[in-house]
Design a protein around this motif. Structure first.
Motif, mmCIF file in Angstrom:
data_model
loop_
_atom_site.group_PDB
_atom_site.id
_atom_site.type_symbol
_atom_site.label_atom_id
_atom_site.label_comp_id
_atom_site.label_asym_id
_atom_site.label_seq_id
_atom_site.Cartn_x
_atom_site.Cartn_y
_atom_site.Cartn_z
ATOM 1 N N ASP A 57 69.410 -61.181 -4.813
ATOM 2 C CA ASP A 57 69.311 -62.352 -3.583
ATOM 3 C C ASP A 57 69.046 -62.054 -2.347
ATOM 4 N N LYS A 58 69.404 -60.769 -1.744
ATOM 5 C CA LYS A 58 69.160 -60.333 -0.314
ATOM 6 C C LYS A 58 67.787 -59.589 -0.355
ATOM 7 N N PRO A 59 66.999 -60.117 0.815
ATOM 8 C CA PRO A 59 65.785 -59.161 1.069
ATOM 9 C C PRO A 59 66.413 -57.844 1.722
ATOM 10 N N VAL A 60 65.858 -56.571 1.224
ATOM 11 C CA VAL A 60 66.136 -55.495 1.921
ATOM 12 C C VAL A 60 64.945 -54.608 1.997
ATOM 13 N N THR A 61 65.045 -53.835 3.030
ATOM 14 C CA THR A 61 63.690 -52.687 3.418
ATOM 15 C C THR A 61 64.375 -51.317 3.334
ATOM 16 N N VAL A 62 63.657 -50.656 2.609
ATOM 17 C CA VAL A 62 64.437 -49.215 2.584
ATOM 18 C C VAL A 62 63.309 -48.191 2.890
ATOM 19 N N GLU A 63 63.674 -47.218 3.707
ATOM 20 C CA GLU A 63 62.590 -46.082 3.966
ATOM 21 C C GLU A 63 63.056 -44.739 3.018
ATOM 22 N N THR A 64 62.215 -44.284 2.234
ATOM 23 C CA THR A 64 62.729 -43.609 1.133
ATOM 24 C C THR A 64 61.594 -42.369 1.004
ATOM 25 N N ASN A 65 61.860 -41.285 0.160
ATOM 26 C CA ASN A 65 60.914 -40.476 -0.206
ATOM 27 C C ASN A 65 60.038 -41.030 -1.573
ATOM 28 N N PRO A 66 58.935 -40.848 -1.733
ATOM 29 C CA PRO A 66 58.309 -41.593 -2.706
ATOM 30 C C PRO A 66 58.518 -41.063 -4.373
ATOM 31 N N ASN A 67 59.045 -39.698 -4.153
ATOM 32 C CA ASN A 67 59.217 -39.003 -5.595
ATOM 33 C C ASN A 67 60.785 -39.356 -6.014
ATOM 34 N N LYS A 68 61.143 -40.606 -5.841
ATOM 35 C CA LYS A 68 62.390 -41.085 -6.418
ATOM 36 C C LYS A 68 62.139 -42.243 -7.195
ATOM 37 N N ARG A 69 63.033 -42.391 -8.167
ATOM 38 C CA ARG A 69 62.939 -43.319 -9.167
ATOM 39 C C ARG A 69 63.947 -44.589 -8.840
ATOM 40 N N VAL A 70 63.532 -45.619 -9.512
ATOM 41 C CA VAL A 70 64.076 -46.783 -9.044
ATOM 42 C C VAL A 70 65.826 -46.510 -9.195
ATOM 43 N N VAL A 71 66.132 -45.992 -10.371
ATOM 44 C CA VAL A 71 67.498 -45.701 -10.480
ATOM 45 C C VAL A 71 68.202 -44.894 -9.278
ATOM 46 N N ASP A 72 67.555 -43.848 -8.746
ATOM 47 C CA ASP A 72 67.913 -42.986 -7.620
ATOM 48 C C ASP A 72 68.009 -43.986 -6.407
ATOM 49 N N LEU A 73 66.948 -44.880 -6.064
ATOM 50 C CA LEU A 73 66.905 -45.633 -4.939
ATOM 51 C C LEU A 73 68.195 -46.414 -5.003
ATOM 52 N N LEU A 74 68.289 -47.435 -5.980
ATOM 53 C CA LEU A 74 69.566 -48.111 -5.967
ATOM 54 C C LEU A 74 70.692 -47.549 -5.898
ATOM 55 N N ARG A 75 70.881 -46.243 -6.551
ATOM 56 C CA ARG A 75 72.171 -45.746 -6.680
ATOM 57 C C ARG A 75 72.432 -45.026 -5.153
ATOM 58 N N GLU A 76 71.347 -44.072 -4.782
ATOM 59 C CA GLU A 76 71.458 -43.494 -3.572
ATOM 60 C C GLU A 76 71.455 -44.200 -2.336
ATOM 61 N N ASP A 77 70.313 -44.961 -2.153
ATOM 62 C CA ASP A 77 69.984 -45.927 -0.765
ATOM 63 C C ASP A 77 70.567 -47.175 -0.938
ATOM 64 N N CYS A 78 71.031 -47.694 -1.871
ATOM 65 C CA CYS A 78 71.550 -49.102 -1.969
ATOM 66 C C CYS A 78 72.932 -49.509 -2.398
ATOM 67 N N GLU A 79 73.441 -48.169 -2.540
ATOM 68 C CA GLU A 79 74.832 -48.262 -3.264
ATOM 69 C C GLU A 79 74.985 -49.336 -4.251
ATOM 70 N N CYS A 80 74.154 -49.345 -5.392
ATOM 71 C CA CYS A 80 74.035 -49.949 -6.330
ATOM 72 C C CYS A 80 74.672 -49.112 -7.747
ATOM 73 N N THR A 81 76.043 -48.659 -7.402
ATOM 74 C CA THR A 81 76.319 -47.650 -8.581
ATOM 75 C C THR A 81 76.576 -48.231 -9.948
ATOM 76 N N SER A 82 76.370 -49.510 -10.174
ATOM 77 C CA SER A 82 76.455 -49.887 -11.649
ATOM 78 C C SER A 82 75.347 -49.385 -12.217
ATOM 79 N N VAL A 83 74.426 -49.069 -11.768
ATOM 80 C CA VAL A 83 73.153 -48.946 -12.394
ATOM 81 C C VAL A 83 73.507 -47.228 -12.874
ATOM 82 N N LYS A 84 73.632 -46.913 -14.068
ATOM 83 C CA LYS A 84 74.010 -45.754 -14.640
ATOM 84 C C LYS A 84 72.643 -44.802 -15.089
ATOM 85 N N GLU A 85 72.915 -43.683 -14.955
ATOM 86 C CA GLU A 85 71.655 -42.569 -15.546
ATOM 87 C C GLU A 85 72.177 -42.174 -16.702
#
Lengths: 154, 293
Positions: free
Chosen positions: A12-40
């Motif tokens: 529910d919150k707008p975010v903008t992240v600058e990152t490398n394109p060779n990341k998957r969404v799971v990596d983006l959420l865990r590493e850049d957004c601190e959403c560690t509930s998302v398990k690999e």
């Protein structure tokens, strides 16, 4: 490799992240957004541990590249709690004892959430089908189905 | 994952320009369910990834001029929920329902499944039984090709480096046509095809078979039409007795196609049950007998 800027709605919150394109969404959420509930888990879309909701639809975030969620609305387990209150599904998972090791739980809860958002009173068969893409290696399925049944008021 | 540049074109023209510019050094990604794994496991090296997933103009399923036209970006979930497909193209509906898991069906697209043409893919077998045609577009123009030709004489498909598959279409099944698909996997959810069978049967007013299209998948590298079975069926009445010998004919076909493969003994037996169930569904679609799951 040029970095990419991704703007999306996260819980529910707008975010903008600058990152490398060779990341998957799971990596983006865990590493850049601190959403560690998302398990690999399996990293190939088999186990459902990395399930998140994209525009209300469950997807395996290990099969999406970060740049693909531009403009989308993402819901992770972190976004389920409202005003300090657990979601009904979270409560029912606790009450039914549907959590063993807990690794599959975020994905299970989100797949169930997507189902209940579309169909508030699913049948037992509909619940089983909605969770068929989530594996629990503790094999605690009976209690997981019971938890969703409880949340659905069955 | 190796490094690459990432583009999300907003229009088809923009996507075709990028493909033309990067000829052969670009990877197109739609749903990503196959491509992201290849990138993660470094099986695929690419200079750039073109994400076509936002080209909503390629997301449709409609009946037009007697054809069922499906946009390449249509997901399996969208196909599964399409009321026309559910009622009139039961073989395709059943194919969509049994792909992967809910999460995979939400991501995976028809175009990706057809172009990637995995040996164990779900939809190519079904589309081949429907005698579908793919529409390929490049900056230079548009061309169309029957799926049988698209998969013929090459390692993967006939798609060129600067082309994008935009649509797949087939004749809207007329009255008197029944379709069915069945896949044998190791369990219900999240399975790849071990043996797949897709069938289209047309019957004339007298109740005899006037056309049969029978395709087996998961056995040879590409789905294969089985002319022997098709020829056997034509002219015979639509009945359980007519379909019964197909099980043994299919079993022989599997043995001929993969005589030395370790999975042959399993597949040649498994295909018999697949045959009975698929043709059972054809009977059910004609309203003749119950079909089962």
């Amino acid at each position: 490799m040029d970095k990419i800027k991704i703007s999306f709605i996260l819980n529910d919150k707008p975010v903008t992240v600058e990152t490398n394109p060779n990341k998957r969404v799971v990596d983006l959420l865990r590493e850049d957004c601190e959403c560690t509930s998302v398990k690999e888990g399996c990293s190939e879309g088999e186990c459902g541990a990395c399930t998140v909701l994209v525009n209300g639809t469950p997807v395996t975030s290990c099969l999406m590249l970060a740049g693909q969620i531009e403009g989308d609305s993402i819901l992770t387990l972190e976004g389920l709690m409202k005003d300090g209150e657990l979601d009904k599904l979270q409560t029912s998972f606790v009450e039914a004892g549907a959590v063993q090791c807990g690794y599959c739980t975020p994905g299970m809860v989100l797949s169930a959430k997507a189902l209940l958002m579309k169909n508030p009173h699913p049948t037992h068969e509909e619940i089983r089908r909605a969770l068929s893409g989530n594996l629990c290696r503790c094999t605690g399925y009976t209690k997981i189905f019971k938890a969703v049944d409880m949340a659905a008021g069955n | 994952m190796k490094a690459f540049n990432f583009y999300t074109p907003k229009t088809l023209t923009e996507a075709l320009d990028l493909l033309n510019q990067y000829k052969g050094r670009a990877t197109v990604i739609a749903g990503g369910t196959d491509v992201v794994i290849e990138l993660t496991e470094r099986q695929r090296d690419t200079d750039c990834v073109i994400n076509i997933n936002k080209l909503n103009e390629l997301r449709y399923c409609k009946v037009e001029d007697g054809k069922v036209k499906i946009g390449a970006l249509t997901t399996f979930t969208e196909l599964e929920n399409d009321p026309y497909i559910r009622e009139n193209v039961k073989g395709l509906h059943s194919c969509a329902v049994h792909v992967g898991s809910p999460q995979i069906r939400n991501l995976g697209t028809i175009g990706g499944n057809v172009v990637n043409c995995s040996v164990a893919g779900d939809s190519p077998t079904t589309f081949m039984a429907l005698d579908a045609t793919v529409v390929l577009q490049s900056k230079a123009g548009k061309r169309e090709m029957k799926l049988t030709d698209f998969y013929a004489n090459c390692k993967k498909t006939q798609i060129a480096d600067d082309e994008l598959m935009t649509e797949i279409y087939f004749d809207a099944p007329a009255k008197g046509i029944a379709t069915a698909t069945m896949k044998l996997g190791k369990r219900k959810a999240l399975v790849i095809v071990v043996v797949g069978l897709a069938v289209l049967v047309e019957k004339d007013d007298a109740g005899n078979i006037s056309r049969a299209q029978v395709v087996i998948g998961g056995v040879s590298p590409k789905p294969a039409r089985l002319p022997k079975v098709e020829e056997y069926l034509v002219g015979k009445p639509v009945s359980k007795a007519t379909f019964a010998p197909c099980a043994d004919m299919l079993s022989d076909a599997v043995r001929e196609m993969i005589p030395t493969r370790a999975s042959m003994p399993y597949k040649k037996e498994g295909v018999k049950g697949v045959s009975d169930k698929t043709f059972g569904r054809i009977l059910a679609d004609f309203g003749l007998q119950e079909g089962g799951r």
